[in-house]
Enzyme design. Structure first.
Site, PDB file in Angstrom:
ATOM      1  N   GLU A  59     -44.095  83.580-110.117  1.00 47.24           N
ATOM      2  CA  GLU A  59     -44.282  83.697-111.557  1.00 47.24           C
ATOM      3  C   GLU A  59     -43.004  84.212-112.231  1.00 47.24           C
ATOM      4  O   GLU A  59     -42.112  84.740-111.555  1.00 47.24           O
ATOM      5  CB  GLU A  59     -45.444  84.669-111.829  1.00 47.24           C
ATOM      6  CG  GLU A  59     -46.799  84.211-111.276  1.00 47.24           C
ATOM      7  CD  GLU A  59     -47.471  83.119-112.101  1.00 47.24           C
ATOM      8  OE1 GLU A  59     -46.768  82.290-112.722  1.00 47.24           O
ATOM      9  OE2 GLU A  59     -48.713  83.090-112.111  1.00 47.24           O
TER      10      GLU A  59
ATOM     11  N   HIS B 132     -43.227  78.266-113.212  1.00 48.60           N
ATOM     12  CA  HIS B 132     -43.265  78.790-111.843  1.00 48.60           C
ATOM     13  C   HIS B 132     -43.089  77.671-110.814  1.00 48.60           C
ATOM     14  O   HIS B 132     -43.395  76.512-111.065  1.00 48.60           O
ATOM     15  CB  HIS B 132     -44.523  79.631-111.573  1.00 48.60           C
ATOM     16  CG  HIS B 132     -45.819  78.897-111.479  1.00 48.60           C
ATOM     17  ND1 HIS B 132     -46.988  79.362-112.058  1.00 48.60           N
ATOM     18  CD2 HIS B 132     -46.167  77.756-110.847  1.00 48.60           C
ATOM     19  CE1 HIS B 132     -47.969  78.535-111.784  1.00 48.60           C
ATOM     20  NE2 HIS B 132     -47.501  77.548-111.055  1.00 48.60           N
TER      21      HIS B 132
ATOM     22  N   ASN C 103     -45.650  77.626-116.976  1.00 49.02           N
ATOM     23  CA  ASN C 103     -44.739  78.729-117.334  1.00 49.02           C
ATOM     24  C   ASN C 103     -43.444  78.698-116.520  1.00 49.02           C
ATOM     25  O   ASN C 103     -42.706  79.674-116.483  1.00 49.02           O
ATOM     26  CB  ASN C 103     -45.448  80.081-117.167  1.00 49.02           C
ATOM     27  CG  ASN C 103     -45.889  80.323-115.724  1.00 49.02           C
ATOM     28  OD1 ASN C 103     -45.608  79.518-114.836  1.00 49.02           O
ATOM     29  ND2 ASN C 103     -46.586  81.416-115.492  1.00 49.02           N
TER      30      ASN C 103
ATOM     31  N   ASP D  30     -47.867  77.582-100.966  1.00 50.05           N
ATOM     32  CA  ASP D  30     -48.555  78.746-101.512  1.00 50.05           C
ATOM     33  C   ASP D  30     -50.056  78.647-101.257  1.00 50.05           C
ATOM     34  O   ASP D  30     -50.543  77.635-100.712  1.00 50.05           O
ATOM     35  CB  ASP D  30     -48.245  78.913-103.010  1.00 50.05           C
ATOM     36  CG  ASP D  30     -48.452  77.638-103.819  1.00 50.05           C
ATOM     37  OD1 ASP D  30     -49.011  76.664-103.281  1.00 50.05           O
ATOM     38  OD2 ASP D  30     -48.060  77.619-104.989  1.00 50.05           O
TER      39      ASP D  30
HETATM   40  C1  GLP Z   1     -50.177  75.767-109.027  1.00 49.24           C
HETATM   41  C2  GLP Z   1     -49.498  75.792-107.672  1.00 49.24           C
HETATM   42  C3  GLP Z   1     -48.117  75.199-107.734  1.00 49.24           C
HETATM   43  C4  GLP Z   1     -48.172  73.850-108.427  1.00 49.24           C
HETATM   44  C5  GLP Z   1     -48.618  74.071-109.851  1.00 49.24           C
HETATM   45  C6  GLP Z   1     -48.680  72.793-110.659  1.00 49.24           C
HETATM   46  O1  GLP Z   1     -49.879  76.888-109.748  1.00 49.24           O
HETATM   47  N1  GLP Z   1     -49.398  77.109-107.162  1.00 49.24           N
HETATM   48  O2  GLP Z   1     -47.588  75.091-106.421  1.00 49.24           O
HETATM   49  O3  GLP Z   1     -46.900  73.279-108.404  1.00 49.24           O
HETATM   50  O4  GLP Z   1     -49.913  74.635-109.813  1.00 49.24           O
HETATM   51  O5  GLP Z   1     -49.847  72.103-110.356  1.00 49.24           O
HETATM   52  P1  GLP Z   1     -50.316  70.776-111.062  1.00 49.24           P
HETATM   53  O6  GLP Z   1     -49.555  69.682-110.427  1.00 49.24           O
HETATM   54  O7  GLP Z   1     -51.780  70.685-110.790  1.00 49.24           O
HETATM   55  O8  GLP Z   1     -50.011  70.907-112.505  1.00 49.24           O
END
Ligand code: GLP
Length: 241
Positions: free
Chosen positions: A131, A126, A124, A56
């Site tokens: 989302e 995702h 949440n 992403d």
């Molecule tokens: C973001 C990214 C996701 C990632 C998530 C968790 O929203 N788009 O791909 O998995 O954060 O990130 P973190 O590991 O920093 O909690």
């Protein structure tokens, strides 16, 4: 957990050096990338035939922007291993959103789909930037980010000073495309993810919790730390750790 996740990905690469991988960003997978880079530097991991796709991206942030996921993947992984630059991919972040999404999806299809999709988990529930409410058959698309997601971006490594600095939109590989990966590896760390992980694995399969789509996939590995696994039922916890 980084070592365990790193070993799983390294094994995938050794078993199939031509693997097509979907790669996550975020705080959680940093240690996994450190592990893979160390393996490469020790001469134990050749990435010269790999193909990578970022999962992403923030819409509007180009790879030169230090908060972009393209910048992250270069800094934490690609600049330190030998994946040929022509085989590394991230989505376009400007122009007509539908065209950017369709082009990225087409490049994934052209590559042959994912041998392994490595995922993180949002607070949440995702996956990627899919989302709550995203259809399970979704393909790459541009998405309006939830308030919670933008707030989490401020707390993380991403370098945003306030939620207003975080782009309003993201572009993400869809749940349908992720779930067509032959294998899925999801990394989950920290107590803020405990509820989402428990719902994802033990709750109903519902678009309200995007990661619950993984319950329908035949080959999913979850690597979670104790804080993230805290809310899981005991039997699940034992099989996970
Ligand atoms: C973001 C990214 C996701 C990632 C998530 C968790 O929203 N788009 O791909 O998995 O954060 O990130 P973190 O590991 O920093 O909690």
């Amino acid at each position: 957990m980084s070592r365990i996740a790193g070993r799983i990905v390294a094994e995938q690469i050794r078993d199939n050096p031509h693997s097509i991988l979907a790669l996550p960003t975020g705080n959680t997978p940093k240690g996994m990338y450190d592990f893979l880079v160390a393996q490469h530097e020790e001469g134990r991991l050749d990435c010269s035939s790999l193909t990578t796709f970022n999962l992403d991206e923030y819409w509007g942030l180009t790879p030169e922007h230090p908060s972009s996921f393209a910048y992250y993947i270069n800094e934490h992984f690609l600049h330190h291993v030998n994946v040929p630059p022509a085989k590394t991919h991230w989505p376009a972040v400007s122009g007509p959103p539908d065209e950017a999404a369709a082009a990225y999806e087409a490049s994934i299809v052209h590559a042959g789909g994912f041998d392994m999709a490595v995922l993180g988990l949002g607070i949440n529930g995702h996956i990627g930037f899919n989302e709550p409410g995203t259809p399970f058959d979704s393909r790459t698309h541009v998405v309006k980010l939830e308030k919670e997601t933008r707030q989490a971006s401020v707390r993380g490594y991403y370098g945003f000073a306030s939620p207003e600095d975080v782009p309003e939109y993201g572009i993400t590989i869809g749940i349908g495309t992720i779930c067509e990966a032959r294998k899925i590896l999801m990394l989950v760390s920290g107590s803020t993810k405990a509820k989402a992980l428990a719902f994802a694995l033990e709750g109903p399969v519902s678009t309200a919790l995007p990661a619950s789509a993984l319950q329908q996939h035949p080959d999913v590995t979850i690597v979670a730390d104790e804080a993230a696994a805290f809310a899981l039922a005991r039997s699940k916890k034992r099989s996970i750790t």
